[in-house]
Scaffold this motif. Structure first.
Motif, PDB file in Angstrom:
ATOM      1  N   VAL A 586       6.781  35.752  34.806  1.00 31.41           N
ATOM      2  CA  VAL A 586       5.997  35.520  36.015  1.00 31.41           C
ATOM      3  C   VAL A 586       6.586  36.371  37.133  1.00 31.41           C
ATOM      4  N   VAL A 587       5.763  37.248  37.691  1.00 31.96           N
ATOM      5  CA  VAL A 587       6.187  38.233  38.687  1.00 31.96           C
ATOM      6  C   VAL A 587       5.453  37.951  39.994  1.00 31.96           C
ATOM      7  N   ASN A 588       6.183  37.890  41.093  1.00 33.55           N
ATOM      8  CA  ASN A 588       5.553  37.681  42.396  1.00 33.55           C
ATOM      9  C   ASN A 588       5.704  38.937  43.237  1.00 33.55           C
ATOM     10  N   ARG A 589       4.623  39.687  43.375  1.00 34.96           N
ATOM     11  CA  ARG A 589       4.659  40.893  44.199  1.00 34.96           C
ATOM     12  C   ARG A 589       3.953  40.680  45.534  1.00 34.96           C
ATOM     13  N   GLY A 590       3.703  39.420  45.857  1.00 35.80           N
ATOM     14  CA  GLY A 590       3.075  39.092  47.126  1.00 35.80           C
ATOM     15  C   GLY A 590       4.099  38.655  48.155  1.00 35.80           C
ATOM     16  N   ARG A 591       3.612  38.121  49.265  1.00 39.37           N
ATOM     17  CA  ARG A 591       4.482  37.714  50.373  1.00 39.37           C
ATOM     18  C   ARG A 591       4.605  36.203  50.485  1.00 39.37           C
ATOM     19  N   SER A 607      15.815  33.831  32.442  1.00 43.41           N
ATOM     20  CA  SER A 607      16.441  34.685  33.453  1.00 43.41           C
ATOM     21  C   SER A 607      15.627  34.637  34.734  1.00 43.41           C
ATOM     22  N   ARG A 608      16.284  35.012  35.814  1.00 44.90           N
ATOM     23  CA  ARG A 608      15.621  35.220  37.101  1.00 44.90           C
ATOM     24  C   ARG A 608      16.074  36.560  37.634  1.00 44.90           C
ATOM     25  N   ASP A 609      15.119  37.451  37.874  1.00 45.25           N
ATOM     26  CA  ASP A 609      15.417  38.812  38.325  1.00 45.25           C
ATOM     27  C   ASP A 609      16.363  39.522  37.362  1.00 45.25           C
ATOM     28  N   TRP A 619      15.558  23.171  32.063  1.00 50.10           N
ATOM     29  CA  TRP A 619      14.255  22.840  31.507  1.00 50.10           C
ATOM     30  C   TRP A 619      13.385  22.360  32.662  1.00 50.10           C
ATOM     31  N   LEU A 620      12.383  23.127  33.014  1.00 55.17           N
ATOM     32  CA  LEU A 620      11.581  22.854  34.200  1.00 55.17           C
ATOM     33  C   LEU A 620      10.108  22.743  33.842  1.00 55.17           C
ATOM     34  N   ASP A 621       9.362  22.059  34.695  1.00 58.10           N
ATOM     35  CA  ASP A 621       7.906  22.119  34.585  1.00 58.10           C
ATOM     36  C   ASP A 621       7.290  22.792  35.801  1.00 58.10           C
ATOM     37  N   THR A 622       8.100  23.002  36.856  1.00 60.12           N
ATOM     38  CA  THR A 622       7.632  23.706  38.051  1.00 60.12           C
ATOM     39  C   THR A 622       8.780  24.553  38.571  1.00 60.12           C
ATOM     40  N   PHE A 623       8.560  25.841  38.777  1.00 61.41           N
ATOM     41  CA  PHE A 623       9.637  26.691  39.283  1.00 61.41           C
ATOM     42  C   PHE A 623       9.085  27.611  40.368  1.00 61.41           C
ATOM     43  N   ASP A 624       9.862  27.727  41.442  1.00 61.57           N
ATOM     44  CA  ASP A 624       9.464  28.529  42.599  1.00 61.57           C
ATOM     45  C   ASP A 624       9.678  30.010  42.328  1.00 61.57           C
ATOM     46  N   VAL A 625       8.589  30.781  42.339  1.00 65.55           N
ATOM     47  CA  VAL A 625       8.686  32.228  42.215  1.00 65.55           C
ATOM     48  C   VAL A 625       8.516  32.802  43.619  1.00 65.55           C
ATOM     49  N   ARG A 626       9.624  33.195  44.226  1.00 65.99           N
ATOM     50  CA  ARG A 626       9.587  33.690  45.597  1.00 65.99           C
ATOM     51  C   ARG A 626       9.155  35.158  45.618  1.00 65.99           C
ATOM     52  N   PRO A 627       8.797  35.662  46.795  1.00 64.11           N
ATOM     53  CA  PRO A 627       8.386  37.072  46.881  1.00 64.11           C
ATOM     54  C   PRO A 627       9.423  37.999  46.276  1.00 64.11           C
ATOM     55  N   GLY A 628       8.959  38.881  45.398  1.00 60.34           N
ATOM     56  CA  GLY A 628       9.838  39.856  44.767  1.00 60.34           C
ATOM     57  C   GLY A 628      10.573  39.361  43.551  1.00 60.34           C
ATOM     58  N   GLU A 629      10.410  38.083  43.183  1.00 60.36           N
ATOM     59  CA  GLU A 629      11.152  37.545  42.044  1.00 60.36           C
ATOM     60  C   GLU A 629      10.399  37.731  40.732  1.00 60.36           C
ATOM     61  N   VAL A 630      11.189  37.802  39.656  1.00 61.03           N
ATOM     62  CA  VAL A 630      10.659  37.879  38.291  1.00 61.03           C
ATOM     63  C   VAL A 630      11.365  36.803  37.472  1.00 61.03           C
ATOM     64  N   TRP A 631      10.611  35.848  36.984  1.00 58.92           N
ATOM     65  CA  TRP A 631      11.158  34.772  36.151  1.00 58.92           C
ATOM     66  C   TRP A 631      10.719  34.979  34.709  1.00 58.92           C
ATOM     67  N   GLU A 632      11.653  34.808  33.800  1.00 58.89           N
ATOM     68  CA  GLU A 632      11.346  34.766  32.373  1.00 58.89           C
ATOM     69  C   GLU A 632      11.664  33.369  31.867  1.00 58.89           C
ATOM     70  N   VAL A 633      10.657  32.725  31.302  1.00 61.17           N
ATOM     71  CA  VAL A 633      10.832  31.384  30.751  1.00 61.17           C
ATOM     72  C   VAL A 633      10.234  31.362  29.353  1.00 61.17           C
ATOM     73  N   ALA A 634      10.582  30.337  28.593  1.00 63.44           N
ATOM     74  CA  ALA A 634      10.080  30.243  27.224  1.00 63.44           C
ATOM     75  C   ALA A 634       9.773  28.794  26.893  1.00 63.44           C
ATOM     76  N   PHE A 635       8.849  28.608  25.949  1.00 61.11           N
ATOM     77  CA  PHE A 635       8.541  27.266  25.477  1.00 61.11           C
ATOM     78  C   PHE A 635       8.030  27.331  24.046  1.00 61.11           C
ATOM     79  N   ARG A 636       8.197  26.228  23.344  1.00 60.29           N
ATOM     80  CA  ARG A 636       7.656  26.097  22.003  1.00 60.29           C
ATOM     81  C   ARG A 636       6.271  25.458  22.118  1.00 60.29           C
ATOM     82  N   ALA A 637       5.288  26.074  21.524  1.00 55.74           N
ATOM     83  CA  ALA A 637       3.919  25.558  21.559  1.00 55.74           C
ATOM     84  C   ALA A 637       3.817  24.392  20.580  1.00 55.74           C
TER      85      ALA A 637
END
Length: 676
Positions: A586-591, A607-609, A619-637
């Protein structure tokens, strides 16, 4: 320099570049050769600085510079080179002479038009980034080129009665504009087939049509086939597991006027006439049964169990897993309380308005066989009628507890935006995030805790001999705990007795908690083994680039919050198979900050950035992606169904920032065009 600061710097340089080129052209038109020459030099330097800022920003990822490298910089470089070649020599000669003839010479179209043209090109780049957004495509590129070319032709025509090839150039510009608009705003056949409106997810699941992964590497198409099952069959059981009890609740949604602790009255949408709604509690292994009725909420209501991995048919998403409950209607939800921790519930029909007006409540599940001890407070924080309320209080909640009493504060952010919490007067531990215990949480003090919209923190400490204060956003006292007489753990605080201690004994409201540093969750706690890591082999790889720009929503162009350049319902559905290991970038390129929330699944933060988690597994269900941040998360379907995947700033979701995650073979009889 952080990506966010590089983005801000690039914006500043882009504005300066456009202003310098335009100012040089205006100075030349005003017959001021020396000013025009100086501004021309500034424009050249600014243009070079823009090239540098884009290249620096490229180090953060292709997502942040795609339109800049493919459209913006080529347009700026070409226009700047033309202005330098055509206007530069004349400006330099005129600046040296500075006589009447020189002043007249710099006013010629051959000088003014190239300078202004470079300014138009630079301004077009700003428009691309902030009005059109990610990604740049041939249609938007043609539109920008046509607008810039049209401005150049208009300027040239205004300065001269004779423009060679004007008709041909005008026709070509108009053709480019029409073609660009067609490519940019007319949905392609692929988009129509893959989108979610109306009934896109349902149609796709039922017919087995293709859906692209949209991974960073381009991903191959995944085609659904085989046996199908409706989401309405994916429901909770009618009886509890062995040893579990049935916990029955009734919630009636209705409009009402609620009275806050200050005496202020607020018009609200309520469950059972109160805000927040009644607290729901269960013991692990219980069967939770909630009968939802709607008295008079015209738009309809549902119940979504935020962060709780219920069966898909119990998830409460109107148009996807059920129809919204209309006035006079009802719906019964059932699920096993398998997850221990702090959660909450809220309506998901017109949710931006509904939650803000008060349709939410708390859900707490405690471990089986564990007796309650000490003081346990569940504290949903909300903005209601312009006031920050904790529970139903817009004034501090004052509670007594004997020194030595175990205390647990369950913080729930039910707002659209993050809140910052500080606890003063005692050391403590952050023991759980989003309902999941952290491994080896260390002792904290004089630190700020940023809590994402929709997220939860559990704080634990032993009541000190002096007072302790929980503050929200460094200005609002939320909870004041004051020492009470009696042996530790005697339950004085848990009984809810109001404190009568002198308020002067409490840490002052003006304490400088704003200076406290923010806790980095990715570095907090102790590492522990996880079922998968960043080095695992992933079956699905999705990338979501979050931005703001004009996009089609329900067939209408609007300034939307976008994912990969599209807005709901035109964002392709993410399709998985049961058992898949899925990575989500999840990439946030906005403001603006985007609290990202996937229904039905907890995600493990990889990872984050680009920096891996070094503390406790998150282990999260909601994570803040701030401006300019890149989050990598994973889950088992591992929870078959049809799920929302969206920004939990619900106004952003309402403006397009949401999509569906679908398991192959799962269908829905509903319209699929989730309405909020």
């Amino acid at each position: 320099m952080t990506t966010d600061r590089l983005m801000a710097l690039d914006l500043l340089v882009s504005v300066l570049t456009a202003a310098a080129w335009v100012s040089a052209g205006v100075a030349a038109a005003a017959r001021r050769p020396r000013a025009a020459g100086a501004l021309f030099a500034v424009a050249l330097v600014a243009s070079l600085a823009r090239v540098w800022s884009v290249l620096a920003l490229a180090g953060a990822g292709w997502w942040f510079v795609q339109e800049k490298i493919t459209v913006v910089l080529p347009l700026l470089v070409a226009a700047g080179a033309a202005a330098t070649a055509l206007a530069g020599p004349r400006l330099l000669r005129a600046a040296r002479r500075a006589d009447a003839a020189s002043r007249d010479a710099v006013r010629a179209p051959a000088v003014v038009v190239p300078l202004l043209g470079a300014g138009y090109a630079a301004a077009a780049g700003i428009v691309q980034t902030f009005l059109i957004g990610y990604p740049a495509d041939p249609g938007t590129a043609l539109l920008l080129l046509a607008v810039a070319a049209g401005a150049v032709l208009g300027t040239w025509r205004a300065m001269s009665t004779r423009v060679p090839g004007l008709r041909t150039a005008t026709a070509a510009t108009a053709a480019a504009a029409v073609l660009g608009a067609t490519l940019a705003f007319v949905p392609s056949a692929e988009t129509t087939a893959e989108g979610s409106a109306p009934g896109g997810t349902a149609a796709m699941a039922a017919t087995g049509s293709a859906s692209h992964d949209h991974s960073a590497s381009g991903g191959s198409a995944s085609v659904m086939g085989g046996a199908t099952r409706p989401v309405t069959d994916l429901r909770g059981p009618a009886v509890p597991p062995p040893g579990g009890a049935v916990r029955r609740f009734e919630l009636t949604a209705r409009t009402a006027t609620v009275t806050l602790s200050s005496g202020r009255k607020v018009s609200a949408w309520t469950f059972n006439g109160q805000v927040p709604g009644p607290p729901l509690t269960a013991v692990q292994g219980d069967l939770v049964e909630v009968r939802l009725r709607n008295a008079d909420i015209t738009s309809g209501v549902t119940l979504h169990w935020h962060g709780y991995d219920v069966p898909s048919g119990e998830d409460g998403v109107p148009g996807l897993t059920q129809e919204a409950v209309p006035p006079g209607g009802e719906f019964v939800y059932r699920f096993v309380a398998a997850q221990v921790g702090t959660y909450w519930y809220h309506t998901h029909e017109v949710s931006d308005l509904g939650v803000r007006m008060g349709l939410y409540g708390t859900l707490v599940v405690t471990p089986k066989g564990t007796a309650a001890t000490g003081l346990d407070l569940t504290l949903p924080v909300h903005t209601l009628g312009g006031a920050t309320v904790t529970g139903d209080r817009d004034q501090p909640l004052v509670r007594q507890a004997a020194p030595g009493t175990p205390v647990r504060l369950r913080l729930i952010n039910t707002d659209n935006t993050p809140h910052r919490f500080t606890l003063e007067g005692t050391p403590y531990r952050l023991v759980a995030v989003d309902g999941t215990d952290l491994n080896g949480p260390g002792t904290l003090g004089r630190v700020g805790l940023r809590l994402a919209a929709g997220g939860r923190y559990d704080l634990a400490f032993t009541m000190p001999p002096g007072p302790a204060v929980l503050r929200i956003d460094d200005r609002t006292d939320s909870v004041r705990l004051v020492p009470a007489s009696g042996p530790p753990g005697d339950g004085a605080g848990a009984k809810g007795a109001s404190a009568t201690a002198d308020a002067g004994a409490v840490p002052a409201a003006g304490s400088r908690t704003a200076d406290w540093p923010e806790l980095d969750l990715t570095r907090y706690g102790a590492p522990a083994p996880t079922p998968y890591t960043a080095r695992s082999r992933f079956d699905r790889d999705f990338t979501l680039v979050l931005d703001r720009g004009f996009a089609l929503t329900n067939g209408r162009p609007m300034y939307a919050h976008t994912v990969n350049g599209a807005a709901f319902p035109d964002i392709p559905t993410e399709v998985v198979r049961e058992g898949d290991l899925v990575r989500l970038t999840v990439v946030n390129r906005g403001r603006e900050t985007h609290p990202w929330h996937l229904h039905g699944h907890r995600v493990l933060v990889l990872s984050r950035d680009g920096r891996p988690v070094t503390g406790s597994p998150l282990w999260l269900d909601t994570f803040d992606v701030r401006p300019g941040e890149v989050w990598e998360v994973a889950f088992r379907a591992a929870n078959p169904g049809l799920w929302m995947n969206h920004c939990h700033n619900l106004s952003h979701a309402d403006l397009g920032m949401m999509l569906h995650l679908a398991y192959e073979g799962v269908t829905t009889p509903f319209h699929g065009a989730h309405s909020g």
